[in-house]
Design a protein around this motif. Structure first.
Motif, PDB file in Angstrom:
ATOM      1  N   ARG A 357       0.827  -1.208   0.000  1.00  0.00           N
ATOM      2  CA  ARG A 357       0.000   0.000   0.000  1.00  0.00           C
ATOM      3  C   ARG A 357       0.860   1.257   0.000  1.00  0.00           C
ATOM      4  NH1 ARG A 357      -4.761  -1.547   4.421  1.00  0.00           N
ATOM      5  NH2 ARG A 357      -5.743  -3.190   3.150  1.00  0.00           N
ATOM      6  N   VAL A 383       5.866  -1.902  -6.592  1.00  0.00           N
ATOM      7  CA  VAL A 383       4.596  -1.237  -6.911  1.00  0.00           C
ATOM      8  C   VAL A 383       3.930  -0.825  -5.593  1.00  0.00           C
ATOM      9  CG1 VAL A 383       2.366  -1.420  -8.082  1.00  0.00           C
ATOM     10  CG2 VAL A 383       4.309  -2.772  -8.892  1.00  0.00           C
ATOM     11  N   ASP A 385       0.406   1.419  -3.932  1.00  0.00           N
ATOM     12  CA  ASP A 385      -0.903   1.964  -4.309  1.00  0.00           C
ATOM     13  C   ASP A 385      -0.822   3.466  -4.566  1.00  0.00           C
ATOM     14  OD1 ASP A 385      -1.876  -0.545  -4.067  1.00  0.00           O
ATOM     15  OD2 ASP A 385      -2.924  -0.229  -2.168  1.00  0.00           O
ATOM     16  N   ASP A 386      -0.119   4.184  -3.703  1.00  0.00           N
ATOM     17  CA  ASP A 386       0.102   5.623  -3.875  1.00  0.00           C
ATOM     18  C   ASP A 386       1.602   5.851  -3.824  1.00  0.00           C
ATOM     19  OD1 ASP A 386      -2.690   6.345  -3.908  1.00  0.00           O
ATOM     20  OD2 ASP A 386      -2.694   5.915  -1.760  1.00  0.00           O
ATOM     21  N   ALA A 393       2.786   2.977  -9.569  1.00  0.00           N
ATOM     22  CA  ALA A 393       1.687   3.272  -8.658  1.00  0.00           C
ATOM     23  C   ALA A 393       0.393   2.691  -9.221  1.00  0.00           C
ATOM     24  CB  ALA A 393       1.558   4.782  -8.448  1.00  0.00           C
ATOM     25  N   GLY A 394      -0.612   2.646  -8.347  1.00  0.00           N
ATOM     26  CA  GLY A 394      -1.933   2.216  -8.780  1.00  0.00           C
ATOM     27  C   GLY A 394      -2.247   0.770  -8.509  1.00  0.00           C
ATOM     28  N   GLY A 395      -1.326   0.026  -7.907  1.00  0.00           N
ATOM     29  CA  GLY A 395      -1.598  -1.371  -7.587  1.00  0.00           C
ATOM     30  C   GLY A 395      -1.021  -2.319  -8.613  1.00  0.00           C
ATOM     31  N   GLN A 398      -2.833  -2.974 -12.235  1.00  0.00           N
ATOM     32  CA  GLN A 398      -2.598  -1.902 -13.206  1.00  0.00           C
ATOM     33  C   GLN A 398      -1.164  -1.950 -13.723  1.00  0.00           C
ATOM     34  OE1 GLN A 398      -3.995   2.039 -12.117  1.00  0.00           O
ATOM     35  NE2 GLN A 398      -2.261   3.018 -13.170  1.00  0.00           N
ATOM     36  N   ALA A 399      -0.205  -2.220 -12.839  1.00  0.00           N
ATOM     37  CA  ALA A 399       1.195  -2.269 -13.258  1.00  0.00           C
ATOM     38  C   ALA A 399       1.433  -3.403 -14.248  1.00  0.00           C
ATOM     39  CB  ALA A 399       2.096  -2.433 -12.030  1.00  0.00           C
ATOM     40  N   GLU A 402       0.712  -2.587 -17.812  1.00  0.00           N
ATOM     41  CA  GLU A 402       1.625  -1.660 -18.472  1.00  0.00           C
ATOM     42  C   GLU A 402       2.826  -2.351 -19.097  1.00  0.00           C
ATOM     43  OE1 GLU A 402       2.729   1.404 -15.765  1.00  0.00           O
ATOM     44  OE2 GLU A 402       0.655   1.932 -15.248  1.00  0.00           O
ATOM     45  N   SER A 422      -8.370  -9.503  -7.799  1.00  0.00           N
ATOM     46  CA  SER A 422      -8.249  -8.506  -8.859  1.00  0.00           C
ATOM     47  C   SER A 422      -7.149  -8.884  -9.845  1.00  0.00           C
ATOM     48  CB  SER A 422      -7.974  -7.122  -8.259  1.00  0.00           C
ATOM     49  OG  SER A 422      -6.783  -7.119  -7.489  1.00  0.00           O
ATOM     50  N   THR A 426      -7.409  -9.595 -13.910  1.00  0.00           N
ATOM     51  CA  THR A 426      -6.552  -8.889 -14.864  1.00  0.00           C
ATOM     52  C   THR A 426      -5.822  -9.865 -15.772  1.00  0.00           C
ATOM     53  OG1 THR A 426      -6.217  -7.000 -13.395  1.00  0.00           O
ATOM     54  CG2 THR A 426      -4.547  -7.382 -15.082  1.00  0.00           C
TER      55      THR A 426
END
Length: 450
Positions: A357, A383, A385-386, A393-395, A398-399, A402, A422, A426
């Motif tokens: 996190r 990675v 979350d913020d 960032a972003g969890g 999401q990483a 990319e 999640s 993904t």
């Protein structure tokens, strides 16, 4: 007793086939219609044949003029379908059914209470859910047999004996008969008796076989206790005998401060030449075992280990790359997998996404970066979350999107249940088939957070 896992397919399913067929008899030693238990409602089951009088009247009817072809009667539901109908009926009242199950079990067999922890807040759901989940996987004999074999071995640490299984089956049938009046009847009861008979026999056979080659548990002395953060401890223990396991697996731990309360933790390294085992433990609010291991355990204390379990292991016959997602203390088995690949000497691409996190949650990032420096085939991406500048960032989900593509990779996931769910969504969404996504079951992950 513990909840089920969902391992990768393996083993053989000769015993589980009986459950899919719904054979009756079971532990009662007679037709289940004669079993003692709560009185069942007299409602007919869907798919049951009409009474004899109705069939006789039908045959006596005079033939009428030719008409459209008569509709063929629907085939009776399979045993597996009957099991699932019962599950659907009790799902809204699962807490009530679980409470009744344990009340019956301890009332009729008070001696079994000593097999369970003093406080049943977490344990209360685990055995009942295990039975229900196993029964409704009766049409997947390979997965069912693999899981039950592992479960039967694991239950030895609780002191479970073959003579305990009939009592549990009796309480299961009693609870379902009382709380599933809409779907219960002779055929449904026969399906559940057949499923439980198969479940219990596979577990008993696995336990008997395991008893010939391994103890029910191991004593292990704490030889190191390091706290990289205020709520995370790396606990290293020396078992009192050989302890064979594979990188990526986990085991159950019991502390002397909470007898009969077991929690699952992954091994934080591949098997070591000195035989030591390490675990990463995060203390969580109201977590009995986790807080004991983080804040109370010290060098010289002795804990107990259950047998190794889990199928999140590397297939060394494959050339696929490894996509490893580790969140929080879930980096422990990921590190073990990296070490395992390194020891086998094959240059396979391994991409690790290590998430938390906040930046402070990446407590083992230095170890992972040192591994990256030593192995050119390894890539480690932190990675948060913020995240601050310089970090993804972003969890984790999401990483992962990319980078890639990942179609030639096998995925390994370890971390909090939400991250697992999640991340699986993904990975499936970007084209990795589910049979190449490995992780511990969500039920076990929830159990490990206490």
């Amino acid at each position: 007793m513990e909840s089920p896992t969902t391992p990768s397919a393996g083993g053989h399913g000769s015993g589980a086939t009986a459950a899919a067929g719904g054979q009756g008899g079971g532990w009662f030693g007679r037709d289940p219609k004669g079993a003692h238990g709560p009185q069942r409602p007299g409602q007919p089951e869907t798919g049951q044949s009409p009474p004899e009088s109705a069939r006789t009247a039908e045959h006596r009817r005079a033939p009428g003029p030719a008409g459209p072809a008569e509709r063929q009667p629907a085939p009776p539901p399979s045993a597996t379908e009957l099991l699932r109908r019962t599950m659907a009926e009790i799902e809204p009242i699962a807490d009530r059914v679980t409470s009744y199950f344990y009340a019956l079990l301890f009332l009729r067999h008070p001696g079994l209470r000593d097999l369970f922890p003093a406080a049943m807040d977490t344990q209360r759901d685990r055995l009942f859910k295990a039975l229900l989940t196993a029964a409704t996987h009766a049409d997947d004999p390979v997965t069912l047999t693999t899981y039950l074999t592992q479960l039967g071995r694991g239950h030895r640490k609780y002191g479970t004996l073959p003579q305990h299984y009939p009592a549990v089956g009796e309480a299961l049938i009693g609870a379902l008969a009382r709380h599933a009046p809409g779907t219960w009847g002779p055929r449904t009861e026969a399906a559940w008796v057949g499923a439980y008979t198969t479940i219990s026999q596979i577990m008993i056979d696995a336990a008997n076989e395991d008893e010939l080659r391994a103890p029910a548990w191991w004593q292990a002395e704490v030889v190191a206790h390091v706290m990289p953060t205020k709520d995370v401890a790396v606990v290293t223990v020396r078992p009192d005998g050989p302890y064979p396991f594979l990188a990526g697996q986990y085991t159950a731990l019991e502390t002397p401060w909470w007898p009969r309360v077991w929690r699952h933790y992954s091994f934080a390294s591949a098997p070591r030449s000195d035989g030591l085992l390490s675990f990463h433990v995060k203390a969580v609010p109201a977590g009995w075992v986790s807080n004991a291991l983080v804040h109370r355990a010290r060098t010289g204390d002795v804990i107990r280990l259950g047998p190794p379990a889990g199928s999140m292991t590397v297939d060394h016959t494959s050339d696929n790359g490894l996509l490893c997602l580790g969140g929080g203390t879930g980096i422990a088995p990921i590190k073990a997998l990296v070490e395992d690949v390194a020891r086998h000497g094959r240059r396979r691409s391994v991409d690790v996404f290590y998430g938390a996190r906040r930046n402070q949650g990446l407590y083992d990032i230095d170890t992972m970066l040192r591994l990256q420096q030593s192995h050119p085939w390894l890539s480690v991406r932190p990675v948060v979350d913020d995240g601050p500048v310089g970090l993804l960032a972003g969890g984790i989900p999401q990483a992962v999107r990319e980078f890639g593509p990942w179609h030639t990779y096998d995925a390994y996931l370890s971390g909090p249940p939400g991250m697992i769910r999640s991340s699986v969504d993904t990975l499936v969404g970007i084209g990795i088939p589910t049979h190449r996504i490995r992780h511990d079951s969500i039920e076990e992950l929830v159990g490990a957070t206490t």
